[in-house]
Enzyme design. Structure first.
Site, mmCIF file in Angstrom:
data_model
loop_
_atom_site.group_PDB
_atom_site.id
_atom_site.type_symbol
_atom_site.label_atom_id
_atom_site.label_comp_id
_atom_site.label_asym_id
_atom_site.label_seq_id
_atom_site.Cartn_x
_atom_site.Cartn_y
_atom_site.Cartn_z
ATOM 1 N N ASP A 51 0.835 -1.203 0.000
ATOM 2 C CA ASP A 51 0.000 0.000 0.000
ATOM 3 C C ASP A 51 0.872 1.257 0.000
ATOM 4 O O ASP A 51 0.357 2.375 -0.080
ATOM 5 C CB ASP A 51 -1.002 0.001 1.150
ATOM 6 C CG ASP A 51 -0.359 -0.049 2.529
ATOM 7 O OD1 ASP A 51 0.881 -0.112 2.613
ATOM 8 O OD2 ASP A 51 -1.104 -0.031 3.535
ATOM 9 N N ASP A 90 -0.734 -6.202 0.239
ATOM 10 C CA ASP A 90 -1.154 -5.550 1.477
ATOM 11 C C ASP A 90 -2.670 -5.449 1.584
ATOM 12 O O ASP A 90 -3.355 -5.158 0.588
ATOM 13 C CB ASP A 90 -0.592 -4.124 1.537
ATOM 14 C CG ASP A 90 0.786 -4.053 2.176
ATOM 15 O OD1 ASP A 90 1.142 -4.969 2.926
ATOM 16 O OD2 ASP A 90 1.495 -3.065 1.922
ATOM 17 N N LYS A 118 -0.743 -9.294 3.536
ATOM 18 C CA LYS A 118 0.007 -8.730 4.655
ATOM 19 C C LYS A 118 -0.870 -7.749 5.410
ATOM 20 O O LYS A 118 -1.594 -6.949 4.806
ATOM 21 C CB LYS A 118 1.273 -8.014 4.168
ATOM 22 C CG LYS A 118 2.117 -7.425 5.312
ATOM 23 C CD LYS A 118 3.491 -6.990 4.834
ATOM 24 C CE LYS A 118 3.481 -5.713 4.059
ATOM 25 N NZ LYS A 118 3.043 -4.529 4.884
ATOM 26 N N GLU A 187 9.717 -3.427 10.662
ATOM 27 C CA GLU A 187 10.082 -2.143 10.057
ATOM 28 C C GLU A 187 10.556 -1.158 11.112
ATOM 29 O O GLU A 187 9.880 -0.919 12.119
ATOM 30 C CB GLU A 187 8.897 -1.549 9.289
ATOM 31 C CG GLU A 187 9.237 -0.225 8.616
ATOM 32 C CD GLU A 187 8.192 0.260 7.641
ATOM 33 O OE1 GLU A 187 8.384 1.368 7.082
ATOM 34 O OE2 GLU A 187 7.200 -0.451 7.423
#
Length: 271
Positions: A51, A90, A118, A187
């Site tokens: 995304d 995503d 995800k 992340e």
């Protein structure tokens, strides 16, 4: 050491085999068939229709405006360029707010060509992960800096430097794996924390700004090609086009650097 057969499509079960065999996985984002084909043919193990397209393709300031229709469209066109890489898509903002909404969106993404979806976060998302996995939909979890939480976080900031946050991230990582996630993106977390999580969970971890000790790495297409997107360039980014000489060469250089462990270096990591 286990290594996937470059002539055969990478499957969901092969991800666990890669972790057990010490084979680092190279992942890149893709948003169209042309780049997907080059990435696939040049050795990328996993392609992510992220995304992130809201920022790097559509020009928004965050990922929040991206819709399920956007994700289905881009997943379908990326899928047309993929032969070997595993394709992940995503779930955009609030598409996973309830198990039922997540199932509807995930079904559309898999029908468009994705092999895994995800989603960001843990907490109530654990119920969503279980719900999807029980219905034969593979799930990749995403912890640390979760871009869909940008308003609550107050910006794009490293997560896990405080003891309480680090402890919660370790607990969340164990929880998403227990709920049935097959893959975990970490992340913008300190390198040492990512290393500890990677050692503790049985599923492969994919780092982005999470240091060199994850089971694989991911970069956004525009970042690894050194393309200016109008957004601040993160510390964890490296331009591979300069040393690769072409897009295909950049992918091969990136894949080689991930596999041998030379990327990310200390200059791309957080402590």
């Amino acid at each position: 050491m286990y290594a996937p057969d470059d002539r055969k499509p990478l499957t969901v079960p092969a991800l666990a085999e890669a972790k057990r065999g010490g084979h680092r996985l190279a992942m890149l984002t893709a948003y169209d068939a042309g780049f997907a084909r080059v990435f696939d043919e040049s050795g990328a193990d996993i392609l992510l229709v992220g995304d992130s397209l809201g920022m790097v393709v559509q020009g928004h300031g965050s990922t929040l405006p991206v819709s399920v229709d956007d994700m289905v469209y881009h997943t379908a066109i990326v899928a047309r360029g993929v032969r070997r890489s595993l394709l992940v898509a995503d779930l955009p903002f609030q598409a996973d707010a309830t198990p039922e909404r997540a199932l509807e969106a995930s079904t559309r993404l898999l029908q468009a060509g994705a092999q895994m979806v995800k989603l960001e976060g843990a907490g109530h998302k654990l119920e969503v992960i279980r719900f999807l996995v029980e219905r034969e939909i593979p799930v990749c979890a995403h912890l640390g800096l979760t871009p869909q939480s940008v308003l609550r976080l107050g910006g794009y900031k490293v997560q896990g430097r405080e003891d309480a946050v680090a402890r919660r991230l370790r607990e969340d990582a164990a929880a998403v794996a227990e709920a049935g996630a097959t893959l975990l993106v970490l992340e913008c977390v300190p390198s040492g924390l990512a290393e500890a999580i990677t050692a503790a969970v049985v599923i492969p971890t994919i780092g982005i700004g999470a240091g060199p000790h994850c089971d694989g790495q991911v970069l956004v297409l525009h970042d690894f090609l050194g393309l200016h997107t109008g957004h601040r360039r993160p510390k964890f980014v490296k331009d591979f086009l300069g040393e690769g000489g072409s897009v295909a060469g950049a992918v091969k250089a990136y894949v080689a650097a991930v596999r041998e462990g030379s990327f990310p270096g200390p200059e791309h990591s957080y402590e």
